[in-house]
Design a protein around this motif. Structure first.
Motif, PDB file in Angstrom:
ATOM      1  N   GLN A   5       0.828  -1.204   0.000  1.00 57.65           N
ATOM      2  CA  GLN A   5       0.000   0.000   0.000  1.00 57.65           C
ATOM      3  C   GLN A   5       0.862   1.255   0.000  1.00 57.65           C
ATOM      4  N   ASN A   6       1.917   1.260   0.803  1.00 54.64           N
ATOM      5  CA  ASN A   6       2.815   2.413   0.829  1.00 54.64           C
ATOM      6  C   ASN A   6       3.641   2.502  -0.454  1.00 54.64           C
ATOM      7  N   ALA A   7       3.949   1.350  -1.043  1.00 54.47           N
ATOM      8  CA  ALA A   7       4.666   1.369  -2.324  1.00 54.47           C
ATOM      9  C   ALA A   7       3.799   1.985  -3.418  1.00 54.47           C
ATOM     10  N   TYR A   8       2.494   1.697  -3.395  1.00 52.95           N
ATOM     11  CA  TYR A   8       1.600   2.311  -4.377  1.00 52.95           C
ATOM     12  C   TYR A   8       1.538   3.826  -4.182  1.00 52.95           C
ATOM     13  N   THR A   9       1.587   4.268  -2.920  1.00 52.32           N
ATOM     14  CA  THR A   9       1.616   5.714  -2.658  1.00 52.32           C
ATOM     15  C   THR A   9       2.881   6.338  -3.235  1.00 52.32           C
ATOM     16  N   ALA A  10       4.022   5.678  -3.010  1.00 49.16           N
ATOM     17  CA  ALA A  10       5.282   6.188  -3.552  1.00 49.16           C
ATOM     18  C   ALA A  10       5.254   6.208  -5.077  1.00 49.16           C
ATOM     19  N   ALA A  31       8.792   0.472  -3.253  1.00 53.47           N
ATOM     20  CA  ALA A  31       8.747  -0.285  -2.006  1.00 53.47           C
ATOM     21  C   ALA A  31       9.972   0.016  -1.145  1.00 53.47           C
ATOM     22  N   LYS A  32      11.153   0.117  -1.782  1.00 56.48           N
ATOM     23  CA  LYS A  32      12.370   0.439  -1.028  1.00 56.48           C
ATOM     24  C   LYS A  32      12.279   1.829  -0.413  1.00 56.48           C
ATOM     25  N   ASP A  33      11.851   2.801  -1.198  1.00 58.83           N
ATOM     26  CA  ASP A  33      11.747   4.171  -0.679  1.00 58.83           C
ATOM     27  C   ASP A  33      10.717   4.267   0.434  1.00 58.83           C
ATOM     28  N   ALA A  34       9.582   3.609   0.258  1.00 58.51           N
ATOM     29  CA  ALA A  34       8.555   3.630   1.298  1.00 58.51           C
ATOM     30  C   ALA A  34       9.046   2.949   2.566  1.00 58.51           C
ATOM     31  N   PHE A  35       9.775   1.857   2.416  1.00 56.88           N
ATOM     32  CA  PHE A  35      10.305   1.152   3.584  1.00 56.88           C
ATOM     33  C   PHE A  35      11.277   2.028   4.360  1.00 56.88           C
ATOM     34  N   VAL A  36      12.126   2.769   3.653  1.00 56.47           N
ATOM     35  CA  VAL A  36      13.079   3.664   4.315  1.00 56.47           C
ATOM     36  C   VAL A  36      12.339   4.742   5.103  1.00 56.47           C
ATOM     37  N   ILE A  37      11.314   5.325   4.482  1.00 57.92           N
ATOM     38  CA  ILE A  37      10.531   6.361   5.162  1.00 57.92           C
ATOM     39  C   ILE A  37       9.848   5.795   6.400  1.00 57.92           C
ATOM     40  N   LEU A  38       9.283   4.591   6.290  1.00 55.82           N
ATOM     41  CA  LEU A  38       8.587   3.990   7.422  1.00 55.82           C
ATOM     42  C   LEU A  38       9.547   3.670   8.559  1.00 55.82           C
ATOM     43  N   VAL A  39      10.753   3.202   8.229  1.00 58.31           N
ATOM     44  CA  VAL A  39      11.741   2.899   9.273  1.00 58.31           C
ATOM     45  C   VAL A  39      12.188   4.176   9.970  1.00 58.31           C
ATOM     46  N   GLU A  40      12.376   5.265   9.206  1.00 58.12           N
ATOM     47  CA  GLU A  40      12.787   6.531   9.803  1.00 58.12           C
ATOM     48  C   GLU A  40      11.718   7.091  10.738  1.00 58.12           C
ATOM     49  N   ASN A  41      10.460   6.699  10.528  1.00 64.91           N
ATOM     50  CA  ASN A  41       9.354   7.195  11.348  1.00 64.91           C
ATOM     51  C   ASN A  41       8.669   6.030  12.059  1.00 64.91           C
ATOM     52  N   PHE A  45       3.081  13.177   4.392  1.00 62.19           N
ATOM     53  CA  PHE A  45       3.593  14.091   5.415  1.00 62.19           C
ATOM     54  C   PHE A  45       5.067  13.810   5.713  1.00 62.19           C
ATOM     55  N   ALA A  46       5.408  12.519   5.850  1.00 60.73           N
ATOM     56  CA  ALA A  46       6.800  12.161   6.136  1.00 60.73           C
ATOM     57  C   ALA A  46       7.720  12.574   4.988  1.00 60.73           C
ATOM     58  N   ILE A  47       7.270  12.389   3.759  1.00 58.90           N
ATOM     59  CA  ILE A  47       8.086  12.793   2.600  1.00 58.90           C
ATOM     60  C   ILE A  47       8.200  14.309   2.533  1.00 58.90           C
ATOM     61  N   ASP A  48       7.093  14.971   2.829  1.00 59.51           N
ATOM     62  CA  ASP A  48       7.075  16.437   2.789  1.00 59.51           C
ATOM     63  C   ASP A  48       8.072  17.025   3.780  1.00 59.51           C
ATOM     64  N   THR A  49       8.086  16.499   4.998  1.00 65.26           N
ATOM     65  CA  THR A  49       9.005  17.017   6.014  1.00 65.26           C
ATOM     66  C   THR A  49      10.451  16.587   5.749  1.00 65.26           C
ATOM     67  N   LYS A  50      10.639  15.553   4.945  1.00 66.08           N
ATOM     68  CA  LYS A  50      11.995  15.103   4.640  1.00 66.08           C
ATOM     69  C   LYS A  50      12.654  15.963   3.579  1.00 66.08           C
ATOM     70  N   TYR A  51      11.886  16.379   2.581  1.00 64.39           N
ATOM     71  CA  TYR A  51      12.479  17.102   1.460  1.00 64.39           C
ATOM     72  C   TYR A  51      12.147  18.588   1.442  1.00 64.39           C
TER      73      TYR A  51
END
Length: 655
Positions: free
Chosen positions: A496-501, A513-523, A599-605
């Motif tokens: 589901q998060n990979a589809y969002t990415a 999926a890799k990018d979403a996983f990194v974001i989820l681990v960071e948060n 939100f997590a991507i927005d605050t990251k970049y």
């Protein structure tokens, strides 16, 4: 079409802009999925071309003759090749004789001109029916005039009394009108029914209360839609009320356990026997263990709440913004209907093809001398292909819903001026899905299928070996099933998060999926908070809808005097209410998850500075601003939150 390189490439640019580059993703997987669907179509076409459609719809007798048409003679098969133009219905001599293992009727089947609409108690009645209607209910070798005189009538004629029957629409089978004929089959499926009268009362209750059931189902639908609106306005109060209730409940439970332990310890033991004394000591020891465990649980829960109290505010903000999303994107509410409609259409096609496969193949004579149709050679494995198709295509349809919702919410989030939203963001998201991302959806759904199939095979093995395997084998099987279930749930969440990415950057499935996983681990802590507090809130919402619908059902059914047992209608209503609530609130949960990743991507970049303004809603901006103030006052600037502590530009507000 080429694929983007993910956020790692985006981060090197001065300004990260989502939704700009659109490219096709996972094209090979789309071609593979199309090829697989062509194979599904071949199975359906093969079964129809080999005559299975005619045998399924018109029916056939025990000698291979299709009812309602002329037939060709089958070698070494007696009574085959008959002209049944006037005999359009299949009649079973003993329709109540069911084979529960092979799931078929163990009876001779004949083609007849009409089904007996009234019960026939004697052979004389059967003979009169044949003479008046021209429909012979005994074997082809026995003339109607011989029904009452032949010694073979007990074998060649139907079992008496012949139940009243009616043809099944579109399938030309004579089915008994009174379902008590199938009481044995129902008892095998519903184990709590040990008396046929109980089964009859339950079913009569459903038939009598069908209007009430329909009204209560509509009530659950309305309540689900109202709850989705209410959550937006009381999200802040609701979260804290639930948090306080959980803490008070754990404190109260712990206090009661310690009170019972102290009371039990002070109770006099002089009049007790040695056996009673031993029981009292065991109970006292159990109470002590329970009290200590509850105390440890309460302390851990309190510490978790203390650590996550600030992150609960993010959950509240996300729920509030999710309410705004549904206001701007009202078609999201109807998304479960379209998905359910697509699934029903596919399941109907799948079941029809399955029935075609059940009647396809070459005629084979069984031990009783009757005809069965079986597939031989490599084509007999089409069943497995068909089953895999059921899982993969069903998961594909569900994944399309997730991608559609993700695309619409991403469009809403990353559009600064909400007045510039597309006229129908849902349809725009569907358009992007069809044009660019069907391959990504096919790949994600195939991964779920790879996990689901082994789990289903193990569950089937476990059910077949139930009561036969030893304790060790049973434990291993259950452990494997549990592990595969957990893996499936984790992959579903990651997909589901990979589809969002993918909706944001138009990257392929693996990169997303890799990018979403990194974001989820960071948060990770925020993810845990949202998935615990948010899911618990939505679960309580489902319970509220089920309880409200069930209470209304009890009040309405209580005044219904036409039947005595209304347990089954109430169970049906509650199950439907839970299904409806789950469909609606799962969309809400999906929107919250997509908003969090955005939100997590927005605050990251982005940091709010000129040229890197936030895209987020002003409610989320207030959360970020409050977090910065709190960190600044505490004199802390942790590395994990350093990205969020930069000053925001004044012009970064969002509608």
């Amino acid at each position: 079409c080429s694929c983007c390189s993910g956020w790692s490439a985006m981060s090197s640019k001065r300004e990260w802009k989502p939704l700009e580059d659109r490219s096709c993703t996972d094209i090979p997987w789309l071609l593979l999925f199309i090829l697989f669907c062509v194979g599904m179509g071949f199975i359906c076409g093969f079964s129809i071309a080999t005559g299975a459609a005619a045998r399924l719809v018109s029916g056939y007798d025990s000698y291979g003759n299709i009812c309602g048409q002329k037939n060709t003679k089958l070698e070494a098969i007696p009574n085959s090749g008959m002209d049944h133009t006037q005999r359009k219905y299949v009649f079973f001599l003993d329709p109540c004789n069911l084979d529960l293992i092979n799931r078929k009727i163990k009876s001779v089947a004949l083609c007849v001109a009409a089904c007996p609409r009234q019960e026939l108690k004697t052979l004389s009645d059967v003979q009169k029916f044949a003479e008046m209607n021209g429909s012979a209910l005994c074997s082809y070798n026995l003339k109607p005039s011989e029904y009452t005189t032949s010694s073979k009538s007990s074998v060649l004629c139907p079992k008496l009394p012949v139940p009243a029957s009616a043809p099944i629409p579109f399938f030309h089978r004579c089915a008994p009108v009174n379902i008590s004929c199938y009481a044995k089959f129902a008892e095998a499926l519903i184990t709590f029914v040990s008396d046929n009268s109980v089964l009859h009362r339950l079913i009569s209750g459903v038939m009598t209360s069908k209007e009430i059931i329909l009204g209560l189902c509509l009530l659950s639908l309305v309540l689900s839609m109202i709850l989705m609106v209410i959550i937006r306005y009381i999200s802040r109060v609701l979260v804290w009320i639930l948090t306080i209730l959980v803490i008070l409940g754990s404190l109260g439970g712990t206090g009661v356990l310690w009170w019972l332990y102290a009371k039990q310890r002070r109770s006099p033991k002089e009049t007790t026997t040695p056996e009673q004394l031993q029981i009292a000591e065991d109970n006292l020891r159990a109470l002590l263990i329970y009290a200590i465990s509850a105390t440890v649980f309460t302390v851990i829960l309190f510490l978790i709440m203390l650590v996550m109290r600030k992150r609960v505010a993010l959950t509240i903000a996300l729920f509030h913004v999710a309410g705004k999303v549904f206001i701007h994107l009202p078609l999201l509410v109807f998304q479960p209907f379209w998905t359910f409609f697509a699934l029903v259409l596919f399941w109907v096609y799948w079941i029809m093809t399955l029935l075609f496969l059940g009647t396809t193949g070459s005629p084979v004579q069984n031990e009783q001398g009757f005809v069965e149709f079986k597939i031989s050679g490599p084509l007999q494995y089409m069943w497995w292909y068909h089953v895999v198709g059921l899982i993969w295509i069903s998961e594909f349809i569900l994944a399309c819903q997730q991608m559609t919702v993700a695309g619409a919410v991403v469009t809403y989030y990353f559009t600064r001026d909400k007045r510039n939203l597309p006229f129908t963001p849902i349809l725009a998201s569907v358009n992007r899905l069809i044009r660019y991302h069907l391959g990504t959806v096919a790949k994600g759904s195939f991964i779920i299928t790879l996990v689901k199939i082994p789990r289903m095979i193990l569950m089937y093995i476990h059910s077949q070996l139930k009561g036969k395997e030893n304790a060790c084998a049973r434990c291993v099987l259950k452990s494997c099933i549990c592990c595969l279930w957990c893996l499936e749930k984790c992959l579903n969440y990651l997909n589901q998060n990979a589809y969002t990415a993918t909706a944001i950057n138009s990257t392929n499935f693996c990169t997303s999926a890799k990018d979403a996983f990194v974001i989820l681990v960071e948060n990770a802590l925020r993810v845990a908070t949202i998935n615990t507090v948010g899911d618990f809130m939505l679960f309580l919402g489902k319970v509220l809808i089920v309880c409200s619908t069930g209470l209304a059902g009890i009040m309405l059914l209580n005044y219904q005097q036409d039947y005595t047992v209304w347990v089954l209608p109430l169970i049906i209503v509650c199950l439907f209410a839970f299904l409806v609530a789950h469909c609606f609130l799962s969309i809400y949960e999906m929107v919250v998850d997509v908003l969090f990743l955005c939100f997590a991507i927005d605050t990251k970049y982005n940091d709010g500075s000129p040229g890197r303004e936030f895209y987020m809603d002003k409610v989320l901006m207030e959360f970020v601003e409050n977090s910065r103030k709190a960190m600044k006052e505490a004199g802390k600037g942790g590395v994990a939150d350093a990205r969020e502590l930069k000053p925001m530009a004044s012009g970064a507000s969002s509608a």
